[in-house]
Design a protein around this motif. Structure first.
Motif, PDB file in Angstrom:
ATOM      1  N   ASP A   1       0.863  -1.201  -0.124  1.00 50.80           N
ATOM      2  CA  ASP A   1      -0.023   0.122   0.005  1.00 50.80           C
ATOM      3  C   ASP A   1       0.814   1.225  -0.083  1.00 50.80           C
ATOM      4  O   ASP A   1       0.385   2.209  -0.561  1.00 50.80           O
ATOM      5  CB  ASP A   1      -0.949   0.150   1.164  1.00 50.80           C
ATOM      6  N   GLN A   2       1.933   1.294   0.819  1.00 50.61           N
ATOM      7  CA  GLN A   2       2.732   2.232   0.809  1.00 50.61           C
ATOM      8  C   GLN A   2       3.416   2.685  -0.778  1.00 50.61           C
ATOM      9  O   GLN A   2       3.350   3.883  -1.103  1.00 50.61           O
ATOM     10  CB  GLN A   2       4.010   2.250   1.606  1.00 50.61           C
ATOM     11  N   LYS A   3       3.831   1.681  -1.468  1.00 48.44           N
ATOM     12  CA  LYS A   3       4.267   1.807  -2.587  1.00 48.44           C
ATOM     13  C   LYS A   3       3.258   2.375  -3.658  1.00 48.44           C
ATOM     14  O   LYS A   3       3.509   3.287  -4.406  1.00 48.44           O
ATOM     15  CB  LYS A   3       4.799   0.619  -3.117  1.00 48.44           C
TER      16      LYS A   3
ATOM     17  N   ALA B   1       1.239   9.591  -5.643  1.00 49.11           N
ATOM     18  CA  ALA B   1       1.990  10.985  -5.379  1.00 49.11           C
ATOM     19  C   ALA B   1       2.859  11.271  -6.317  1.00 49.11           C
ATOM     20  O   ALA B   1       3.209  12.351  -6.015  1.00 49.11           O
ATOM     21  CB  ALA B   1       2.324  10.821  -3.683  1.00 49.11           C
ATOM     22  N   GLY B   2       3.480  10.514  -7.431  1.00 48.73           N
ATOM     23  CA  GLY B   2       4.357  11.074  -8.145  1.00 48.73           C
ATOM     24  C   GLY B   2       5.877  10.446  -7.662  1.00 48.73           C
ATOM     25  O   GLY B   2       6.642  11.460  -8.225  1.00 48.73           O
ATOM     26  N   LYS B   3       5.961  10.145  -6.887  1.00 46.89           N
ATOM     27  CA  LYS B   3       7.241   9.652  -6.307  1.00 46.89           C
ATOM     28  C   LYS B   3       8.196   9.225  -7.142  1.00 46.89           C
ATOM     29  O   LYS B   3       7.735   8.456  -8.228  1.00 46.89           O
ATOM     30  CB  LYS B   3       7.367   8.859  -4.946  1.00 46.89           C
ATOM     31  N   SER B   4       9.258   9.289  -6.886  1.00 42.94           N
ATOM     32  CA  SER B   4      10.280   8.704  -7.981  1.00 42.94           C
ATOM     33  C   SER B   4      10.551   7.052  -7.756  1.00 42.94           C
ATOM     34  O   SER B   4      10.251   6.483  -6.712  1.00 42.94           O
ATOM     35  CB  SER B   4      11.914   9.266  -7.708  1.00 42.94           C
ATOM     36  N   GLU B   5      11.085   6.416  -8.693  1.00 41.32           N
ATOM     37  CA  GLU B   5      11.403   5.009  -8.706  1.00 41.32           C
ATOM     38  C   GLU B   5      12.296   4.749  -7.271  1.00 41.32           C
ATOM     39  O   GLU B   5      11.871   3.698  -6.676  1.00 41.32           O
ATOM     40  CB  GLU B   5      11.917   4.453  -9.870  1.00 41.32           C
TER      41      GLU B   5
END
Length: 174
Positions: free
Chosen positions: A138-140, A146-150
């Motif tokens: 779920d966090q991933k 949210a548009g976070k980086s890889e």
């Protein structure tokens, strides 16, 4: 005969206009009363109808979260600033409170969404505050939304406990 029909038609038209004007005046009075009595006119509303009256500030809700244990739930409302929001649908948001953590807000029954461009804006939320364990999966998913980086997504390797809130209504300050 023509004069009688003409007079009757004229009377009907005048009465119709008078009733229409009375209805408009009545609607105007009702609208003015609603605007005067509704203290939330400076807000856009999402979900159930709620009010900003009596909402806690961010510092007070932070104190309430400190006293929660897993399994506890409190019904409340509070005012805060949006730190992040789902970029896909507006189906969740994170709200700022004093301390190291944000409050993760989801919406009751997935029944409504908020605009996707509201970072930095003030909101009032009403619903249930609780603690929640969030899985790595779920966090991933949330990091991706949210548009976070890889790299940021790959760094998520353990479940975590978070400050959670299930909102039945949201007011977005205009």
């Amino acid at each position: 005969m023509k004069k009688i029909m003409y007079s009757a038609l004229l009377c009907c038209a005048l009465l119709s206009c008078k009733n229409s004007e009375e209805n408009k005046e009545e609607e105007t009075v009702k609208t003015e009363e609603a605007e005067t009595s509704n203290k939330d006119m400076a807000y856009a509303s999402f979900g159930e109808e709620i009010t900003a009256e009596g909402a806690l500030d961010a510092a007070t809700i932070a104190e309430r979260y400190e006293s929660l244990k897993p399994g506890d739930t409190i019904s409340t409302s509070f005012v805060s600033t949006v730190n992040s929001v789902c970029k896909m649908k507006g189906c969740w948001m994170n709200l700022e409170i004093p301390g190291d953590e944000d409050v993760s807000v989801k919406f009751k029954d997935y029944g409504f969404f908020v605009p996707k461009d509201i970072e930095g804006k003030e909101v009032v939320v009403e619903g249930k505050a609780f603690l929640k364990e969030v899985s790595v999966e779920d966090q991933k998913h949330f990091a991706e939304d949210a548009g976070k980086s890889e790299e940021e997504i790959a760094a998520i390797t353990e479940p975590k406990q978070e400050l959670a809130f299930l909102a039945n209504g949201v007011l977005l300050k205009q």
